[in-house]
Design a protein around this motif. Structure first.
Motif, PDB file in Angstrom:
ATOM      1  N   LYS A 179      22.866  19.794 -31.917  1.00  0.00           N
ATOM      2  CA  LYS A 179      22.144  18.534 -31.760  1.00  0.00           C
ATOM      3  C   LYS A 179      21.808  17.949 -33.137  1.00  0.00           C
ATOM      4  CE  LYS A 179      17.985  16.774 -29.482  1.00  0.00           C
ATOM      5  NZ  LYS A 179      16.796  17.156 -28.694  1.00  0.00           N
ATOM      6  N   VAL A 180      21.441  18.806 -34.086  1.00  0.00           N
ATOM      7  CA  VAL A 180      21.134  18.360 -35.446  1.00  0.00           C
ATOM      8  C   VAL A 180      22.364  17.722 -36.082  1.00  0.00           C
ATOM      9  CG1 VAL A 180      20.617  19.192 -37.790  1.00  0.00           C
ATOM     10  CG2 VAL A 180      19.206  19.941 -35.872  1.00  0.00           C
ATOM     11  N   GLU A 232      24.614  10.369 -36.736  1.00  0.00           N
ATOM     12  CA  GLU A 232      24.003   9.084 -36.395  1.00  0.00           C
ATOM     13  C   GLU A 232      23.339   8.449 -37.607  1.00  0.00           C
ATOM     14  OE1 GLU A 232      21.175   9.882 -33.301  1.00  0.00           O
ATOM     15  OE2 GLU A 232      22.720  10.451 -31.856  1.00  0.00           O
ATOM     16  N   VAL A 233      22.540   9.227 -38.311  1.00  0.00           N
ATOM     17  CA  VAL A 233      21.803   8.669 -39.445  1.00  0.00           C
ATOM     18  C   VAL A 233      22.745   8.347 -40.602  1.00  0.00           C
ATOM     19  CG1 VAL A 233      21.108  10.821 -40.594  1.00  0.00           C
ATOM     20  CG2 VAL A 233      19.623   8.830 -40.716  1.00  0.00           C
ATOM     21  N   TYR A 258      14.607  12.353 -40.060  1.00  0.00           N
ATOM     22  CA  TYR A 258      15.282  12.093 -38.791  1.00  0.00           C
ATOM     23  C   TYR A 258      15.513  13.381 -37.989  1.00  0.00           C
ATOM     24  CZ  TYR A 258      18.405   9.500 -35.646  1.00  0.00           C
ATOM     25  OH  TYR A 258      18.987   8.902 -34.544  1.00  0.00           O
ATOM     26  N   ILE A 259      15.718  14.491 -38.689  1.00  0.00           N
ATOM     27  CA  ILE A 259      15.993  15.767 -37.996  1.00  0.00           C
ATOM     28  C   ILE A 259      14.824  16.745 -38.087  1.00  0.00           C
ATOM     29  CG2 ILE A 259      18.495  15.572 -38.249  1.00  0.00           C
ATOM     30  CD1 ILE A 259      18.281  17.570 -40.592  1.00  0.00           C
ATOM     31  N   GLU A 296      13.811  18.932 -34.951  1.00  0.00           N
ATOM     32  CA  GLU A 296      14.771  19.990 -34.646  1.00  0.00           C
ATOM     33  C   GLU A 296      14.720  21.106 -35.687  1.00  0.00           C
ATOM     34  OE1 GLU A 296      15.450  16.749 -34.520  1.00  0.00           O
ATOM     35  OE2 GLU A 296      15.942  16.444 -32.404  1.00  0.00           O
ATOM     36  N   LYS A 307      24.811  16.183 -34.623  1.00  0.00           N
ATOM     37  CA  LYS A 307      25.017  14.868 -34.016  1.00  0.00           C
ATOM     38  C   LYS A 307      24.018  13.855 -34.577  1.00  0.00           C
ATOM     39  CE  LYS A 307      27.167  16.363 -29.759  1.00  0.00           C
ATOM     40  NZ  LYS A 307      27.151  16.396 -28.310  1.00  0.00           N
ATOM     41  N   LYS A 308      22.770  14.285 -34.758  1.00  0.00           N
ATOM     42  CA  LYS A 308      21.767  13.385 -35.299  1.00  0.00           C
ATOM     43  C   LYS A 308      22.064  13.035 -36.759  1.00  0.00           C
ATOM     44  CE  LYS A 308      17.508  13.292 -34.044  1.00  0.00           C
ATOM     45  NZ  LYS A 308      16.097  13.591 -33.780  1.00  0.00           N
TER      46      LYS A 308
END
Length: 114
Positions: A99-100, A106-107, A61-62, A65, A102-103
């Motif tokens: 940003k990572v 999310e996951v 998912y990351i 990035e 936040k991702k």
């Protein structure tokens, strides 16, 4: 009188704290129960492998990035890059790392029921 005022205020603001908390987690309960039915027959080794699977899903998912961060770090550490350009690159890395995070959140929320 104080009790009736307290009840009125509680209803006005959407119930008590515990009622709001229950309302917030209720959608997850059914999902968790659905996964539980599938997981209850797994062996300990199969459950441990689920952790590996979750980590792989997070990494995937990351991936974009993390690859970008690695590329920027390599560029910034090159000998021919001046200090101002390095500073810009490291600031960009900091932004990507936020940003990572936040991702990842999310996951993890997606994986929570599992």
């Amino acid at each position: 009188m104080f009790e009736s005022l307290s009840k009125s205020i509680t209803k006005l603001f959407g119930g008590s704290k515990s009622e709001r908390d229950v309302k917030e987690v209720t959608p997850y309960v059914q999902k968790i129960n659905d996964f539980f039915d599938g997981y209850k027959n797994l062996s300990n080794d199969e459950l441990r492998n689920k952790t590996v699977e979750f980590r792989a899903r997070i990494a995937e998912y990351i991936k974009t990035e993390t690859d970008e961060i690695a590329n920027l770090k390599t560029q910034a550490e090159a000998e021919d890059v001046d200090i101002d350009e390095q500073e810009k690159m490291f600031n960009e890395i900091d932004g990507i790392e936020k940003k990572v995070l936040k991702k990842i959140e999310e996951v993890l929320l997606e994986l929570l029921p599992e």
